[in-house]
Enzyme design. Structure first.
Site, PDB file in Angstrom:
ATOM      1  N   HIS A 146      19.850 -11.002 -30.434  1.00 37.56           N
ATOM      2  CA  HIS A 146      21.143 -11.571 -30.842  1.00 37.56           C
ATOM      3  C   HIS A 146      22.305 -10.805 -30.201  1.00 37.56           C
ATOM      4  CE1 HIS A 146      22.999 -14.176 -34.234  1.00 37.56           C
ATOM      5  NE2 HIS A 146      23.857 -14.060 -33.237  1.00 37.56           N
ATOM      6  N   ILE A 147      22.227 -10.654 -28.876  1.00 45.43           N
ATOM      7  CA  ILE A 147      23.264  -9.891 -28.171  1.00 45.43           C
ATOM      8  C   ILE A 147      23.922 -10.704 -27.055  1.00 45.43           C
ATOM      9  CG2 ILE A 147      22.505  -7.550 -28.697  1.00 45.43           C
ATOM     10  CD1 ILE A 147      21.513  -9.347 -25.472  1.00 45.43           C
TER      11      ILE A 147
ATOM     12  N   ASP B 281      17.688 -15.758 -27.919  1.00 43.24           N
ATOM     13  CA  ASP B 281      18.507 -14.623 -28.341  1.00 43.24           C
ATOM     14  C   ASP B 281      18.694 -14.607 -29.848  1.00 43.24           C
ATOM     15  OD1 ASP B 281      20.355 -12.362 -27.755  1.00 43.24           O
ATOM     16  OD2 ASP B 281      21.871 -13.732 -28.559  1.00 43.24           O
TER      17      ASP B 281
ATOM     18  N   GLU C 162      15.997 -12.736 -38.788  1.00 41.81           N
ATOM     19  CA  GLU C 162      16.492 -11.584 -38.027  1.00 41.81           C
ATOM     20  C   GLU C 162      16.721 -10.390 -38.954  1.00 41.81           C
ATOM     21  OE1 GLU C 162      19.996 -12.645 -35.816  1.00 41.81           O
ATOM     22  OE2 GLU C 162      19.013 -14.295 -34.772  1.00 41.81           O
TER      23      GLU C 162
END
Length: 319
Positions: A287-288, A261, A266
């Site tokens: 990234h959730i 994730d 990013e």
């Protein structure tokens, strides 16, 4: 009235409810416009960010009025905490507000990766019937979960794993073996050295911050020490895992599955998909893990309340 800049998305109702008496600039696109961001923060008393806004360098140097930073989450690697402290800028992470969301992400992806049955929709829609190929999935019951790091999110994850019939071990050099956290209503968590944890766990989930000591912690050597067919989940921080080594281990069928994730870079660079191409049983999410409808409200309210309290206290001190 204080000037508050919000550079990433959050629950707008929490913002309206908690900071109505202040001058608020809410623009989630600011994080992708560095020039406008620096200019906006130049006159700000408070700044609210998630994980992408880099509160350091020229942004921090130009923010001469800044007195408080609210972090919509718990990791602080995007904030120069030392520099903030030196400038008298308080930093408030939303500790605990997204623990449940991340814990559910870890358990949910672990079950999906073990079962390996949920990517068949396109095949069935095309008239295929891969029943035999998908009949060797594994149950989560009876498996061992290894937690690298044993903070609040890992502890929430452990509760759910134990309730599902897993055994749980954890490595954390900062938690004493006599800490009561090793026991829960569902069962005990076993403290283990890192190497033993890697060698004996069926599912390994990372719950450690990114530091010089943890960068590259899960490299090709660590992956080679894991049980054949083990599952790896990283919903902690990018940089802890060697992403190319994970993809290689999946392609070699040495690793049974992985969910990432978070990433070292990013959003992902244009070349990154090539690293992951043809890696089987891999889940990538942006990234959730800690972001759900419910956690967004909790994180937003906790952050707004912390910023509002600090601004109110500053006003009292200066009166």
């Amino acid at each position: 009235m204080a000037r508050i800049v919000v550079s990433e998305f959050m629950d707008e109702q929490a913002l309206r409810d908690g900071l109505a008496q202040h001058d608020v600039l809410y623009d989630p696109k600011l994080v992708d416009d560095p020039v406008s961001l620096v200019e906006a923060v130049r006159s700000a008393d408070a700044l609210i960010v998630r994980n992408r806004t880099q509160v350091r360098g020229s942004l921090l140097a130009g923010a001469t009025r800044l007195r408080v930073v609210g972090r919509l989450g718990v990791g602080l690697d995007n904030i120069d905490v030392v520099a903030c402290k030196a400038r008298g800028v308080a930093v408030f992470p939303a500790a605990g507000a997204n623990d449940v969301s991340v814990a559910e992400y870890v358990i949910g992806t672990a079950m999906a990766l073990l079962r390996r049955a949920y990517s068949s929709t396109p095949l069935l829609a095309a008239g295929k019937w891969p029943r035999e190929a998908l009949s060797n999935g594994r149950e989560i019951f009876g498996k061992r979960l290894g937690l690298v790091g044993f903070g609040s999110i890992a502890r929430e994850t452990a509760k759910r794993a134990l309730a599902l019939g897993m055994s749980v071990a954890a490595f954390d050099p900062f938690v004493s073996d006599t800490d009561p956290a090793w026991s829960s209503a569902f069962g005990a968590i076993e403290p283990l050295p890192l190497q033993e944890l890697l060698e004996t766990s069926d599912v390994i989930s990372l719950h450690t911050p990114l530091t010089p000591q943890t960068r590259g912690l899960i490299d090709a050597g660590a992956l080679a020490r894991m049980k054949a067919g083990a599952i790896l989940i990283n919903a902690a921080r990018g940089g802890i895992v060697d992403e190319a080594a994970v993809a290689d281990a999946l392609r070699a069928r040495e690793l049974g599955g992985a969910a990432l994730d978070v990433f070292d870079d990013e959003p992902l660079s244009a070349e990154k998909p090539l690293v992951f191409s043809d890696a089987p049983n891999l889940i990538l999410t942006p990234h959730i893990a800690g972001v759900t409808a419910e956690s967004n409200v909790r994180v937003s309210r906790v952050t707004v309340e912390a910023v509002a309290r600090h601004l109110a206290a500053m006003t009292l001190r200066s009166a």
